[in-house]
Design an enzyme around this catalytic site. Sequence first.
Site, PDB file in Angstrom:
ATOM      1  CG  ASN A  10      45.066  28.407  45.285  1.00 15.63           C
ATOM      2  OD1 ASN A  10      45.405  27.194  45.055  1.00 15.63           O
ATOM      3  ND2 ASN A  10      43.898  29.092  45.299  1.00 15.63           N
ATOM      4  CE  LYS A  12      43.550  30.464  41.870  1.00 10.95           C
ATOM      5  NZ  LYS A  12      42.832  31.561  41.240  1.00 10.95           N
ATOM      6  CG  HIS A  98      39.587  29.111  45.873  1.00 10.56           C
ATOM      7  ND1 HIS A  98      39.107  29.671  44.533  1.00 10.56           N
ATOM      8  CD2 HIS A  98      40.444  30.117  46.014  1.00 10.56           C
ATOM      9  CE1 HIS A  98      39.820  30.548  44.011  1.00 10.56           C
ATOM     10  NE2 HIS A  98      40.880  30.774  44.854  1.00 10.56           N
ATOM     11  CD  GLU A 100      39.772  29.340  41.154  1.00 10.01           C
ATOM     12  OE1 GLU A 100      40.432  28.577  41.374  1.00 10.01           O
ATOM     13  OE2 GLU A 100      40.224  30.528  40.649  1.00 10.01           O
ATOM     14  CD  GLU A 170      41.009  34.108  47.405  1.00 13.05           C
ATOM     15  OE1 GLU A 170      42.345  34.275  47.371  1.00 13.05           O
ATOM     16  OE2 GLU A 170      40.410  33.236  46.730  1.00 13.05           O
ATOM     17  N   GLY A 176      42.062  36.309  39.498  1.00 17.02           N
ATOM     18  CA  GLY A 176      42.652  36.199  37.859  1.00 17.02           C
ATOM     19  C   GLY A 176      42.508  37.164  36.897  1.00 17.02           C
ATOM     20  CB  SER A 216      44.666  40.847  40.677  1.00 20.57           C
ATOM     21  OG  SER A 216      43.774  39.932  39.691  1.00 20.57           O
TER      22      SER A 216
HETATM   23  P1  13P Z   1      45.053  35.480  41.503  1.00 21.90           P
HETATM   24  O1  13P Z   1      46.206  35.932  42.536  1.00 21.90           O
HETATM   25  O2  13P Z   1      45.424  34.778  40.423  1.00 21.90           O
HETATM   26  O3  13P Z   1      43.906  36.663  41.238  1.00 21.90           O
HETATM   27  O4  13P Z   1      44.072  34.389  42.125  1.00 21.90           O
HETATM   28  C1  13P Z   1      43.719  34.756  43.727  1.00 21.90           C
HETATM   29  C2  13P Z   1      43.061  33.318  44.203  1.00 21.90           C
HETATM   30  O5  13P Z   1      42.159  32.782  43.796  1.00 21.90           O
HETATM   31  C3  13P Z   1      43.939  32.888  45.292  1.00 21.90           C
HETATM   32  O6  13P Z   1      43.137  31.800  45.936  1.00 21.90           O
END
Ligand code: 13P
Length: 258
Positions: A10, A12, A98, A100, A170, A176, A216
């Site tokens: 992903n 982003k 997601h 976010e 997740e 992150g 992560s």
């Molecule tokens: P990270 O791998 O940067 O922690 O992000 C995970 C994520 O949100 C994947 O959709």
Amino acid sequence: MNRISLIAGNWKMYKNITQAIELVSALKRELFFIETQRFEIVVCPPFTALSEVAELLYESNIELGAQNVHWEKEGAFTGEVSILMLKDLGCKYVIVGHSERRTYFGETDEIINKKLKAVLDEGLSPILCVGESLKQREEGLTFKILEEQIYKDLESINFQKVANLVIAYEPVWAIGTGRTATPQIAQEAQAYIRGLLNRIYSEEISQKIRILYGGSVKPENIKELIKQPDIDGALVGGASLDLDSFSSIIKYAYEVKK
Ligand code: 13P
């Protein structure tokens, strides 16, 4: 049950078209030997790079995914992208719900449910993201939150439609932050999610649906994660932006699953 492993990146809101082309071209070279009957690779670039990436991925062993979608087929919805538009580009996967999007863009379980239905109706695979916040985990609410999200997100989606679904666990505190869930924590939550699918649908369906871990994921932790019985792959954020780390994650996971 032999579920085909899946590692999705992903991206982003990162990478312009030139950078996207560069990364995908290199990934194709690096990962040419991965057999798709046993292992799927997906990249989810931003909308602006989907078209160019789609062309590059044509007839390759890497599949295309989008990061979001609107639930209507078309209409006066300024700034939105429909599932038919994504299908037109050759997308096979779409990330839905997601954290976010839930946190920053007000996506509710009701909205997520509509998006899931739209994606499944068109025969694409949604990657539904669920997971608890740090506060919820500390308060012992993890299972309750997962149950609420899964029940609401999958409401009135019947068993014939649900086969294409992929779920990504997740935990928000792991996204992150560099703080990966331990393989035991992820396994426990994912086994719980599979149990919910069993309750809602059937044992057979729950054994077919792939459940990824996200938060992560790095080359250093993928092996232990993917060894767990209910972890069928990973949804990778930050580490999917870099050729070496993303291709290492895939190679290590492929090695374990061989
Ligand atoms: P990270 O791998 O940067 O922690 O992000 C995970 C994520 O949100 C994947 O959709």
